[in-house]
Design a protein around this motif. Sequence first.
Motif, mmCIF file in Angstrom:
data_model
loop_
_atom_site.group_PDB
_atom_site.id
_atom_site.type_symbol
_atom_site.label_atom_id
_atom_site.label_comp_id
_atom_site.label_asym_id
_atom_site.label_seq_id
_atom_site.Cartn_x
_atom_site.Cartn_y
_atom_site.Cartn_z
ATOM 1 N N ASP A 290 0.812 -1.219 0.000
ATOM 2 C CA ASP A 290 0.000 0.000 0.000
ATOM 3 C C ASP A 290 0.845 1.267 0.000
ATOM 4 O OD1 ASP A 290 -2.448 -1.435 0.179
ATOM 5 O OD2 ASP A 290 -2.142 -1.695 2.335
ATOM 6 N N VAL A 291 2.150 1.147 0.284
ATOM 7 C CA VAL A 291 3.013 2.321 0.454
ATOM 8 C C VAL A 291 3.321 2.970 -0.890
ATOM 9 C CG1 VAL A 291 5.293 3.096 1.224
ATOM 10 C CG2 VAL A 291 4.013 1.413 2.580
ATOM 11 N N SER A 292 3.168 4.297 -0.943
ATOM 12 C CA SER A 292 3.452 5.072 -2.158
ATOM 13 C C SER A 292 4.848 5.659 -2.162
ATOM 14 C CB SER A 292 2.455 6.239 -2.280
ATOM 15 O OG SER A 292 1.130 5.850 -2.120
ATOM 16 N N VAL A 293 5.372 5.981 -0.972
ATOM 17 C CA VAL A 293 6.632 6.715 -0.871
ATOM 18 C C VAL A 293 7.250 6.421 0.489
ATOM 19 C CG1 VAL A 293 5.392 8.780 -0.051
ATOM 20 C CG2 VAL A 293 7.693 9.017 -1.010
ATOM 21 N N ALA A 294 8.584 6.396 0.540
ATOM 22 C CA ALA A 294 9.287 6.084 1.784
ATOM 23 C C ALA A 294 10.427 7.073 2.009
ATOM 24 C CB ALA A 294 9.837 4.667 1.760
ATOM 25 N N GLU A 295 10.590 7.471 3.261
ATOM 26 C CA GLU A 295 11.748 8.252 3.699
ATOM 27 C C GLU A 295 12.493 7.393 4.711
ATOM 28 O OE1 GLU A 295 13.092 11.613 3.409
ATOM 29 O OE2 GLU A 295 12.075 11.532 1.472
ATOM 30 N N GLY A 326 15.507 1.527 -11.477
ATOM 31 C CA GLY A 326 14.924 2.857 -11.336
ATOM 32 C C GLY A 326 13.636 2.888 -10.542
ATOM 33 N N ASP A 327 13.315 1.766 -9.861
ATOM 34 C CA ASP A 327 12.059 1.701 -9.119
ATOM 35 C C ASP A 327 12.045 2.568 -7.875
ATOM 36 O OD1 ASP A 327 10.882 -0.039 -10.893
ATOM 37 O OD2 ASP A 327 11.441 -1.847 -9.780
ATOM 38 N N GLY A 332 9.357 6.061 -10.217
ATOM 39 C CA GLY A 332 9.455 4.612 -10.154
ATOM 40 C C GLY A 332 8.354 4.007 -9.304
ATOM 41 N N ARG A 333 8.429 2.690 -9.112
ATOM 42 C CA ARG A 333 7.366 1.972 -8.400
ATOM 43 C C ARG A 333 7.234 2.407 -6.955
ATOM 44 N NH1 ARG A 333 6.852 -2.290 -5.087
ATOM 45 N NH2 ARG A 333 9.024 -3.015 -5.197
ATOM 46 N N ILE A 334 8.366 2.579 -6.257
ATOM 47 C CA ILE A 334 8.330 2.956 -4.846
ATOM 48 C C ILE A 334 9.459 3.949 -4.589
ATOM 49 C CG2 ILE A 334 9.557 0.797 -4.276
ATOM 50 C CD1 ILE A 334 7.207 2.888 -1.963
ATOM 51 N N PRO A 335 9.221 5.228 -4.819
ATOM 52 C CA PRO A 335 10.268 6.231 -4.600
ATOM 53 C C PRO A 335 10.743 6.240 -3.144
ATOM 54 C CG PRO A 335 8.479 7.147 -5.892
ATOM 55 C CD PRO A 335 8.003 5.821 -5.387
ATOM 56 N N VAL A 336 12.064 6.248 -2.974
ATOM 57 C CA VAL A 336 12.672 6.251 -1.648
ATOM 58 C C VAL A 336 13.511 7.522 -1.492
ATOM 59 C CG1 VAL A 336 14.262 5.051 -0.094
ATOM 60 C CG2 VAL A 336 12.720 3.733 -1.565
ATOM 61 N N ASN A 337 13.294 8.228 -0.409
ATOM 62 C CA ASN A 337 13.988 9.482 -0.095
ATOM 63 C C ASN A 337 13.843 10.539 -1.191
ATOM 64 O OD1 ASN A 337 14.843 8.694 2.454
ATOM 65 N ND2 ASN A 337 16.755 7.821 1.703
ATOM 66 N N GLU A 374 3.848 11.593 -7.727
ATOM 67 C CA GLU A 374 2.467 11.762 -8.160
ATOM 68 C C GLU A 374 1.557 10.687 -7.575
ATOM 69 O OE1 GLU A 374 1.377 14.370 -9.684
ATOM 70 O OE2 GLU A 374 3.411 15.198 -9.868
ATOM 71 N N GLY A 375 0.413 11.137 -7.075
ATOM 72 C CA GLY A 375 -0.587 10.217 -6.554
ATOM 73 C C GLY A 375 -0.245 9.580 -5.231
ATOM 74 N N ALA A 376 0.700 10.135 -4.493
ATOM 75 C CA ALA A 376 1.087 9.560 -3.210
ATOM 76 C C ALA A 376 -0.087 9.584 -2.234
ATOM 77 C CB ALA A 376 2.266 10.315 -2.623
ATOM 78 N N ARG A 377 -0.375 8.431 -1.648
ATOM 79 C CA ARG A 377 -1.486 8.313 -0.695
ATOM 80 C C ARG A 377 -1.056 7.800 0.673
ATOM 81 N NH1 ARG A 377 -5.851 10.945 -1.956
ATOM 82 N NH2 ARG A 377 -7.121 9.480 -0.764
ATOM 83 N N VAL A 378 0.019 7.008 0.705
ATOM 84 C CA VAL A 378 0.518 6.427 1.956
ATOM 85 C C VAL A 378 2.030 6.553 1.964
ATOM 86 C CG1 VAL A 378 0.713 4.346 3.367
ATOM 87 C CG2 VAL A 378 -1.385 4.764 2.066
ATOM 88 N N GLY A 379 2.586 7.030 3.076
ATOM 89 C CA GLY A 379 4.029 7.149 3.205
ATOM 90 C C GLY A 379 4.517 6.523 4.487
ATOM 91 N N ILE A 380 5.753 6.034 4.464
ATOM 92 C CA ILE A 380 6.350 5.422 5.647
ATOM 93 C C ILE A 380 7.736 6.010 5.869
ATOM 94 C CG2 ILE A 380 7.382 3.469 4.391
ATOM 95 C CD1 ILE A 380 6.632 1.725 6.857
ATOM 96 N N THR A 381 8.123 6.140 7.129
ATOM 97 C CA THR A 381 9.461 6.600 7.502
ATOM 98 C C THR A 381 10.140 5.530 8.337
ATOM 99 O OG1 THR A 381 8.993 7.624 9.663
ATOM 100 C CG2 THR A 381 8.493 8.930 7.679
ATOM 101 N N ALA A 382 11.464 5.615 8.443
ATOM 102 C CA ALA A 382 12.203 4.659 9.273
ATOM 103 C C ALA A 382 13.487 5.291 9.776
ATOM 104 C CB ALA A 382 12.514 3.390 8.497
ATOM 105 N N ASN A 383 13.773 5.058 11.043
ATOM 106 C CA ASN A 383 15.021 5.477 11.674
ATOM 107 C C ASN A 383 15.478 4.405 12.641
ATOM 108 O OD1 ASN A 383 16.250 8.423 11.517
ATOM 109 N ND2 ASN A 383 14.067 8.568 11.046
#
Length: 397
Positions: A290-295, A326-327, A332-337, A374-383
């Motif tokens: 379900d994740v659209s983007v991750a930091e 390039g995902d 891409g499929r799951i942009p990171v940072n 584009e179209g980001a609906r769910v984001g996750i972070t991690a430290n």
Amino acid sequence: MSRHDVAVAGVGMHPWGKWGKNFVEYGVHAARAALADSSIAWQDVDLVVGGETVRNGYAGYVAGSTFASALGWNGARIATSYAACATGAQALDTARARILAGMSEVALVVGADTTPKGFLAPNAGERWEDPDWLRFRLLGMTNPAYFALYARRRMDLYGATPEDFAAVKVKNARHGLENPNARYRKEVSVEDVLTSAVVSDPLHLLDICATSDGAAAVVLCSTEYAAKHGIGGGVRINAISTVTPTFPNTVIDMPLLSTDSANAVGAPEQTFKEAIGQAAYDEAGIDPADVSVAEVYDLSTALELDWIEDLQLCKRGEAEALLRAGDTTIGGRIPVNPSGGLACFGEAVPAQALAQVCEIAWQLRGRATGRQVEGARVGITANQGLFGHGSSVILSV
């Protein structure tokens, strides 16, 4: 709506850099930016949670009180949190808990730091029960050396190459070009990374993040308050994970590195960092798909690849393939940072988990100009806070 949801009313940052000023100045700047973004008056804030910054004297140790005082006493309750690099998320969790308990309506969470030049060193004095102190002083295991072991492990287990690590830096540098809060806004090539000084083989200088001054702030409120006042743009925090390992089912690192005696009693079910992410997914009631983007926490380029797998955004050992395809880049499929990550910001320890939440909030609102997913609906972070504590935050719109 999850029973754990709180609304993100506003976010704000002070640009990262080496400004040579007091950390309070940075924190106040970020706090005022977050308040302006929320359209909530300072007088209506009833809780201030500060991220502790151990390098900045007594004011840093009582950061909640320090920021409340600097903004002007308004009668708010205060709290202070410290969890190394996960400080900001634990501070957020403190604010969220009071809001969900009905003991607060509007909370301001602030993290800021002024850092010394060079890689972070342990505080002065002997601390024989502190694993970080022991690692630095007795083993000579500075953070870059620690990161290098992670990198070497990826090379040995999954066939990662120094070129893969360099490609992470290239991607993040490109992402950070249009981020006005980033310290480093310059494209680099794989060759630039590989010809920079070797710090701890196989990692080069451009594989490792700098230390920076900077600040980030988040205004949280109850979902009812947000709906009543029409604020927040619908962005909610659905989960904050700060779990510790569960013995014997979780280990600090990869089960493939377990000793023979550990293997004899059965392989662990998951690693510590996987446990952090899984707890967030469970609390939010979503799946990694379900994740659209991750930091994520890219103290080194290789650590970003680890986190992609720890958050189950791909299977173990497949992060390099995602990167090469390039995902993990914007588009891409799951942009990171997409912010540029710590590669472009550097470490301002009490602020960085909050900075990730700021970025995800901007992404979900469609306000990440020049780096929008584009179209980001769910984001996750991690430290990772090291040695049994860390954090993951899930936001949605």
